[in-house]
Design a protein around this motif. Sequence first.
Motif, short mmCIF file in Angstrom:
data_model
loop_
_atom_site.label_atom_id
_atom_site.label_comp_id
_atom_site.label_asym_id
_atom_site.label_seq_id
_atom_site.Cartn_x
_atom_site.Cartn_y
_atom_site.Cartn_z
N SER A 3 0.81 -1.22 0.00
CA SER A 3 0.00 0.00 0.00
C SER A 3 0.84 1.27 0.00
N VAL A 4 2.18 1.14 0.16
CA VAL A 4 3.07 2.30 0.08
C VAL A 4 4.04 2.08 -1.07
N ILE A 5 4.07 3.04 -1.98
CA ILE A 5 4.98 2.98 -3.13
C ILE A 5 5.83 4.25 -3.14
N ASP A 63 0.75 6.81 -0.65
CA ASP A 63 -0.31 5.87 -0.31
C ASP A 63 -0.95 5.40 -1.61
N ALA A 64 -0.76 4.12 -1.93
CA ALA A 64 -1.29 3.58 -3.19
C ALA A 64 -2.81 3.43 -3.17
N THR A 65 -3.40 3.32 -2.00
CA THR A 65 -4.82 3.01 -1.88
C THR A 65 -5.73 4.00 -2.62
N PRO A 83 4.75 -0.75 -9.80
CA PRO A 83 3.55 0.09 -9.84
C PRO A 83 3.72 1.24 -10.84
N HIS A 84 2.75 1.39 -11.72
CA HIS A 84 2.72 2.46 -12.71
C HIS A 84 1.38 3.18 -12.59
N LEU A 85 1.43 4.49 -12.49
CA LEU A 85 0.20 5.28 -12.37
C LEU A 85 -0.12 5.95 -13.69
N TYR A 86 -1.28 5.60 -14.24
CA TYR A 86 -1.76 6.21 -15.47
C TYR A 86 -2.66 7.37 -15.07
#
Length: 119
Positions: A3-5, A63-65, A83-86
């Motif tokens: 949950s943490v990145i 916080d990835a949540t 983890p990749h954020l679009y």
Amino acid sequence: MTSVIYKICPKSLWDQAETAGEFTGAGIDLADGYIHFSTAEQTPETARLYFSNTPDLVVVAVDATPLGEGLKWEESRGGQLFPHLYGALPTSAVFWVKPLPMDDDGAPQVPALDADTDS
């Protein structure tokens, strides 16, 4: 998944993000179409491979949540899932930001990346 990145970026870019309320990415993120992150275990190797001899960096604990469906876990370096954020990263999802100093040889000195969300 964790949950943490973590995101490593130039301090100047992060300062702009804090002013804007969101981080839209560094050069490689913009080129690839998503924001690159690492887990706590992956961050030291990411720092070594991509950020050696790069001054004025920060590491950002996120916080990835609340990132929802825009966050995808995709295979990358060595077959690991990263983890990749679009989309943009809202600064409200950030736990802390710490400097990423270099040693005398230009190697990044990654701080302790525990689940400490209050630092």
